[in-house]
Write a protein that holds these residues in place. Sequence first.
Motif, short mmCIF file in Angstrom:
data_model
loop_
_atom_site.label_atom_id
_atom_site.label_comp_id
_atom_site.label_asym_id
_atom_site.label_seq_id
_atom_site.Cartn_x
_atom_site.Cartn_y
_atom_site.Cartn_z
N ILE A 68 11.48 1.22 6.66
CA ILE A 68 10.60 0.89 5.54
C ILE A 68 9.48 1.91 5.45
CG2 ILE A 68 9.03 -0.86 4.64
CD1 ILE A 68 10.65 -2.87 6.46
N ALA A 70 5.76 2.84 3.68
CA ALA A 70 4.65 2.14 3.03
C ALA A 70 3.41 3.00 3.06
CB ALA A 70 4.39 0.81 3.74
N VAL A 77 -0.42 1.65 -4.20
CA VAL A 77 0.85 2.06 -3.59
C VAL A 77 1.20 3.46 -4.07
CG1 VAL A 77 3.30 1.54 -3.31
CG2 VAL A 77 1.65 -0.33 -3.48
N GLN A 82 8.04 2.53 -0.63
CA GLN A 82 8.59 1.23 -1.01
C GLN A 82 7.54 0.12 -1.08
OE1 GLN A 82 11.11 1.88 2.43
NE2 GLN A 82 12.89 1.28 1.24
N TYR A 83 6.56 0.18 -0.17
CA TYR A 83 5.60 -0.92 -0.07
C TYR A 83 4.18 -0.37 0.08
CZ TYR A 83 9.70 -3.82 0.49
OH TYR A 83 10.90 -4.44 0.27
N GLU A 89 2.43 -8.40 2.42
CA GLU A 89 3.75 -7.82 2.16
C GLU A 89 4.67 -7.87 3.37
OE1 GLU A 89 3.90 -4.21 -0.63
OE2 GLU A 89 1.89 -4.07 0.21
N TYR A 90 4.13 -8.30 4.53
CA TYR A 90 4.92 -8.21 5.76
C TYR A 90 5.05 -9.55 6.49
CZ TYR A 90 4.10 -3.45 4.46
OH TYR A 90 4.06 -2.29 3.72
#
Length: 240
Positions: A68, A70, A77, A82-83, A89-90
């Motif tokens: 992932i 981020a 962002v 992606q994040y 968000e986690y």
Amino acid sequence: MQNKPFLYTSLSPALFHLYDLSDSVVVIIDVFRATSTIAAAMYNGAAKIIPVADVDECKRIGAELGCITAGERDGKVIEGLQYGNSPAEYPRDFIDGKTLVLTTTNGTKLLHMAVERGAAEVVTGSFPNLSAVCEHLVKLNKNVILGCSAWKDRFNLEDTLFAGAVISRIKDHFTIHCDSSLMAEQMYQLHQHDMYQFIRHTTHWHRLAAYGLEKDLEFCVTEDAANVLVTYKNGELVAG
């Protein structure tokens, strides 16, 4: 009687070079929001977090490892990642067992500065993992530098408040001759019971609340909401 180790507070990365890190544990503090997000992700079972200062490096490592990616710049962002940098968000059902590559405006930069300048150990701290950080520092019995990530080298209140929270808990175990530490502790003691209200006056609150992140920011000043020790080892942040 054995001399107590020293504790200092660096209020900004611009002041970081003034402190000797060679035999010190450095606590990287970026309350809004990098070190709060790191604590949340690790508490919810992330396998590891790879902090990088550069956006392109974040994308490259993410592609290589299939993990992932981020990051944010100025609270938003980054395109191509992606994040973002929100603790929300986690959750466990998303992050458990996964690797996260993270780049942020201030926190990852200071972390790499600490490593490059030879810190004996680096941990990340924020209100959600306050107790874990404090217990670790007392147990290690080494010199401590509380490093505030600030905002683009400018002083900020929330990082200083966290430094004060740490100091108020562990000061009996350290020698503290440091005006920034004295200020941080007194500021925390003054506002510890009205933290949710006080942070609404900060510059960072106004910057991030404009993106609808109020709940994020309240989580970031909630003590022990994600109480896990996070240490930096071999280029990765792992649960201690």
